[in-house]
Design an enzyme around this catalytic site. Structure first.
Site, mmCIF file in Angstrom:
data_model
loop_
_atom_site.group_PDB
_atom_site.id
_atom_site.type_symbol
_atom_site.label_atom_id
_atom_site.label_comp_id
_atom_site.label_asym_id
_atom_site.label_seq_id
_atom_site.Cartn_x
_atom_site.Cartn_y
_atom_site.Cartn_z
ATOM 1 N N HIS A 235 8.416 9.253 1.623
ATOM 2 C CA HIS A 235 7.232 9.309 2.483
ATOM 3 C C HIS A 235 7.543 10.224 3.661
ATOM 4 C CE1 HIS A 235 3.910 8.103 5.011
ATOM 5 N NE2 HIS A 235 3.418 7.384 4.013
ATOM 6 N N LEU A 245 7.751 2.484 8.334
ATOM 7 C CA LEU A 245 6.686 3.411 7.942
ATOM 8 C C LEU A 245 5.677 3.665 9.065
ATOM 9 C CD1 LEU A 245 5.382 4.914 5.464
ATOM 10 C CD2 LEU A 245 3.823 2.980 5.375
ATOM 11 N N GLU A 248 0.382 6.762 6.344
ATOM 12 C CA GLU A 248 -0.323 8.024 6.115
ATOM 13 C C GLU A 248 -1.706 8.008 6.780
ATOM 14 O OE1 GLU A 248 0.482 9.574 2.246
ATOM 15 O OE2 GLU A 248 -1.597 10.147 1.997
ATOM 16 N N TYR A 349 8.806 4.740 -2.509
ATOM 17 C CA TYR A 349 8.150 4.139 -3.671
ATOM 18 C C TYR A 349 8.925 4.484 -4.936
ATOM 19 C CZ TYR A 349 4.564 2.523 -6.826
ATOM 20 O OH TYR A 349 3.897 1.833 -7.792
HETATM 21 C C1 LIG Z 1 5.714 -0.058 4.764
HETATM 22 C C2 LIG Z 1 4.936 0.178 3.523
HETATM 23 C C3 LIG Z 1 3.564 0.363 3.582
HETATM 24 C C4 LIG Z 1 2.824 0.565 2.420
HETATM 25 N N1 LIG Z 1 1.480 0.773 2.513
HETATM 26 C C5 LIG Z 1 0.754 0.958 1.376
HETATM 27 C C6 LIG Z 1 -0.646 1.182 1.438
HETATM 28 O O1 LIG Z 1 -1.256 1.207 2.506
HETATM 29 N N2 LIG Z 1 -1.311 1.361 0.268
HETATM 30 C C7 LIG Z 1 -0.687 1.353 -0.945
HETATM 31 O O2 LIG Z 1 -1.336 1.519 -1.969
HETATM 32 N N3 LIG Z 1 0.655 1.129 -1.021
HETATM 33 C C8 LIG Z 1 1.383 0.928 0.108
HETATM 34 N N4 LIG Z 1 2.736 0.716 0.018
HETATM 35 C C9 LIG Z 1 3.337 0.423 -1.290
HETATM 36 C C10 LIG Z 1 3.014 -1.038 -1.667
HETATM 37 O O3 LIG Z 1 3.052 -1.842 -0.506
HETATM 38 C C11 LIG Z 1 3.986 -1.633 -2.677
HETATM 39 O O4 LIG Z 1 4.171 -0.751 -3.731
HETATM 40 C C12 LIG Z 1 3.438 -2.964 -3.220
HETATM 41 O O5 LIG Z 1 3.111 -3.826 -2.157
HETATM 42 C C13 LIG Z 1 4.409 -3.629 -4.163
HETATM 43 O O6 LIG Z 1 3.887 -4.905 -4.473
HETATM 44 P P1 LIG Z 1 4.455 -5.773 -5.665
HETATM 45 O O7 LIG Z 1 3.514 -6.914 -5.834
HETATM 46 O O8 LIG Z 1 4.742 -4.931 -6.823
HETATM 47 O O9 LIG Z 1 5.873 -6.315 -5.135
HETATM 48 P P2 LIG Z 1 6.370 -6.894 -3.727
HETATM 49 O O10 LIG Z 1 5.283 -7.085 -2.749
HETATM 50 O O11 LIG Z 1 7.547 -6.059 -3.335
HETATM 51 O O12 LIG Z 1 6.867 -8.347 -4.107
HETATM 52 C C14 LIG Z 1 8.006 -8.562 -4.898
HETATM 53 C C15 LIG Z 1 8.173 -10.044 -5.133
HETATM 54 O O13 LIG Z 1 9.199 -10.257 -6.085
HETATM 55 C C16 LIG Z 1 10.073 -11.272 -5.628
HETATM 56 N N5 LIG Z 1 11.402 -11.062 -6.215
HETATM 57 C C17 LIG Z 1 12.105 -9.911 -6.315
HETATM 58 N N6 LIG Z 1 13.287 -10.132 -6.911
HETATM 59 C C18 LIG Z 1 13.343 -11.454 -7.200
HETATM 60 C C19 LIG Z 1 14.319 -12.294 -7.796
HETATM 61 N N7 LIG Z 1 15.517 -11.844 -8.221
HETATM 62 N N8 LIG Z 1 14.031 -13.614 -7.922
HETATM 63 C C20 LIG Z 1 12.853 -14.123 -7.478
HETATM 64 N N9 LIG Z 1 11.907 -13.366 -6.896
HETATM 65 C C21 LIG Z 1 12.148 -12.054 -6.757
HETATM 66 C C22 LIG Z 1 10.042 -11.118 -4.118
HETATM 67 O O14 LIG Z 1 10.496 -12.285 -3.473
HETATM 68 C C23 LIG Z 1 8.557 -10.853 -3.900
HETATM 69 O O15 LIG Z 1 7.859 -12.079 -3.904
HETATM 70 C C24 LIG Z 1 3.482 0.575 1.182
HETATM 71 C C25 LIG Z 1 4.864 0.434 1.111
HETATM 72 C C26 LIG Z 1 5.596 0.267 2.278
HETATM 73 C C27 LIG Z 1 7.079 0.212 2.203
#
Ligand SMILES: Cc1cc2nc3c(=O)[nH]c(=O)nc-3n(C[C@H](O)[C@H](O)[C@H](O)COP(=O)(O)OP(=O)(O)OC[C@H]3O[C@@H](n4cnc5c(N)ncnc54)[C@H](O)[C@@H]3O)c2cc1C
Length: 569
Positions: A235, A245, A248, A349
């Site tokens: 990013h 972050l 954007e 990402y």
């Molecule tokens: C600061 C920031 C801002 C962002 N803003 C945006 C935005 O505005 N718009 C957009 O589209 N994207 C954005 N992104 C990207 C987006 O936030 C993420 O790609 C998305 O939230 C990922 O969600 P997820 O549900 O896949 O996993 P996550 O929200 O990462 O959740 C992962 C889950 O898995 C669990 N887990 C992991 N490993 C284990 C394990 N071994 N045992 C048990 N549980 C486990 C964790 O505890 C958690 O509950 C942003 C990213 C960042 C870093």
């Protein structure tokens, strides 16, 4: 040892996991669902998402599915599967209205319609947002909704260490219940992995500390391939020195990037889109400015450029970007109303992930993956901002539906051989007893430094070979680690070691994939192969586990409408 039985197990409670849970529970109140997270449910990384979620909400103003799909495919440098993209763009608006009906406080236009703002690489302002705390409000809305149902159990601060896959099917998993100091076995007829990406294999990253690629490594080690892992997004606006972050949306709202001469340098790299070009292009532009001496000197080599919001004015910053101001004031004592913010590219990402199809199904028919851990080939070589939260919500719903279908239609009773459970218990106990010479914290630091240095924005053969060798050296040294804490309760020494084991495997796949891909495409920029090579590499990279390291093969991209063209902004 407690052994529990469920119909559907969801690992991960970010946007993807919560959306899947809501979909299952609202469609069937009889199936038993387990929701597992290694942190508290609402501390999943998704709460950090800031800027917005993509969806075509205002076709009356000129937006369309075709436009959203085209932007995504061009942004992906043509490595996205086009059927997947079309499927996605059509579901996004339905999901935004569902969240609206479930109570999310979307920011609104003067006329009461849901507001949307511009985002990089999108030709239409289609980032649906709730201030600059979009992820938080989306999570809260889904979590609230889930409270309506009673057929799910929560497993918080429970760390999954192994998936049991027998005869090509998922049967259950092994986990360490940190809070209660015991091990758990959950049997399940099907699983949805929603464990997020692998951002923390890098040191300078925007990601939460828990994002260590566990789900990627767990699936990979059980023979489920990973796909396109060399495509890591950087990013353009990570706050120096922490990497937090600066969304954007700062540029969506009109923020400008400037070098040490005060020039808006993006006119040399993307004259039309300027600061709203896709992230890969801006990240390379910033690094070029810095490497050619037009950056500002930063601490520990973290040289930077300026993100200037001062011209936006106090009112707009307070209304649209309040979190950004709060963060810069508390972390570096800088008020963006008065002064430009120091930023540089930060890992942001994981475009690759578990190899799944358009339904989120892996080669194991009852193992699904959704959200950042999955690679359904939506983002190709470069994700557009706001397409990730959208992907999590869309494929949370889809995998929820498909997992439910599996449970309703297949006669399948999971069975885990007693010996396999005992083996995993023994492995974790032995982990705790490790008394070698290597510090897990030192190894983790070296791994992250290696990724930052050699597998960053720009790459080349020599650097990538160095990275692969170093990662393999760390893998060897890992056999000789010391885990200081020998206790069963909340043993973070143990979980750090387990995470490091996962990160090493994930890092190896990223570095080997990058070494093998001898072209530049999207976020993968090689200094020694500077051009995109459609003849040889218009292909997805598939990595399969072997004890010696990943075995790499390639698979064709699905091109249904748009032929690849030169990518200009
Ligand atoms: C600061 C920031 C801002 C962002 N803003 C945006 C935005 O505005 N718009 C957009 O589209 N994207 C954005 N992104 C990207 C987006 O936030 C993420 O790609 C998305 O939230 C990922 O969600 P997820 O549900 O896949 O996993 P996550 O929200 O990462 O959740 C992962 C889950 O898995 C669990 N887990 C992991 N490993 C284990 C394990 N071994 N045992 C048990 N549980 C486990 C964790 O505890 C958690 O509950 C942003 C990213 C960042 C870093």
């Amino acid at each position: 040892m407690e052994v529990l039985n469920y119909d559907i197990i969801i690992v991960g409670t970010g946007l993807a996991g919560l959306r899947a849970a809501v979909e299952i529970c609202r469609k069937n109140s009889r199936v038993k669902v387990a929701l597992i997270s290694k942190v508290q449910i609402m501390r999943a990384h998704s709460v950090c998402a800031e800027g917005g979620t993509a969806a075509v909400l205002h076709p009356e103003d000129g937006d369309s599915f075709e436009l959203h799909a085209w932007d995504t495919i061009k942004g992906a440098d043509f490595l996205a599967d086009q059927d997947v993209v079309m499927h996605f763009v059509k579901i996004c608006p339905e999901e935004m209205y569902l969240l609206d009906h479930w109570g999310i406080p979307w920011s609104r236009k003067e006329d009461g319609r849901i507001n949307q703002r511009p985002f990089g690489g999108h030709t239409y302002p289609r980032a649906t947002f709730a201030e600059d705390k979009t992820g938080f409000f989306e999570m809260q809305t889904l979590y609230d909704r889930l409270q309506m149902y009673e057929n799910w159990d929560r497993f918080e601060e429970v760390f999954v260490t192994k998936l049991f896959i027998e005869d090509g099917k998922f049967h259950g998993l092994f986990a360490y219940d940190m809070l209660n100091g015991k091990f758990l076995v959950l049997k399940g007829k099907t699983v949805i992995l929603a464990t997020g990406g692998g951002g923390r294999i890098y040191a300078f990253t925007t990601f939460s500390h828990a994002v260590t690629g566990d789900g990627l490594a767990l699936a990979y080690r059980e023979g489920v391939p990973l796909k396109n892992m060399e495509f890591m997004q950087f990013h353009p606006t990570g706050l120096v020195p922490s990497g937090i972050l600066m969304t954007e949306a700062c540029r969506g709202e009109g923020g400008q990037l400037r070098n040490n001469k005060g020039e808006r340098f993006m006119d040399r790299y993307a004259p039309e889109k300027m600061e709203l070009a896709p992230r890969d292009i801006i990240a390379r532009a910033e690094m070029t400015e810095i490497l050619e001496g037009r950056g500002f000197k930063g601490p520990d080599g973290l040289d930077y450029v300026h993100l200037d919001l001062t011209h936006l004015g106090r009112e707009k910053i307070l209304e649209r970007l309040p979190l950004i101001r709060e963060v810069t004031m508390s972390y570096i004592g800088l008020d963006p109303i008065e002064k430009p913010i120091p930023v540089r590219p930060a890992q942001h990402y994981t475009m690759g992930g578990i190899d799944v199809d358009i339904d989120g199904r892996s080669k194991v028919p009852n193992l699904f993956a959704a959200g950042e851990v999955a690679c359904n080939t939506l983002h190709g070589a470069n994700r557009l901002g706001t397409n990730s939260t959208a992907e999590c919500i869309v494929w949370g719903r889809i995998t929820g539906e498909k997992a439910l279908e599996f449970v309703e239609n297949e006669k399948f009773e999971p069975e885990i051989p007693e010996g396999k459970i005992k083996d995993e218990e023994k492995r974790i106990v032995e982990f705790m007893q490790k008394d070698g010479k290597e510090s897990i914290y030192q190894l983790r630091k070296e791994l992250r430094q290696t990724m930052d240095r050699y597998v960053g924005v720009f790459r080349d053969e020599e650097g990538l070979k160095t990275a692969v060798n170093k990662i393999r050296e760390i893998k060897q040294r890992f056999k000789n680690i010391k885990v200081h804490d020998k206790g069963m309760y909340y043993n973070t020494d143990l979980t750090t070691a387990l995470e490091l084991e996962n990160m090493i495997d994930v890092a190896e796949v990223v570095a080997v994939g990058a070494l093998e891909r001898k072209e530049s495409r999207g976020a993968h920029a090689r200094r020694d192969y500077t051009k995109r090579d459609d003849k040889n590499y218009l292909k997805h990279t598939v990595a399969e586990y072997t004890p010696e390291g990943p075995r790499i093969s390639y698979r064709d991209v699905k091109i249904t409408i748009w032929k690849p063209v030169e990518r200009k902004y």
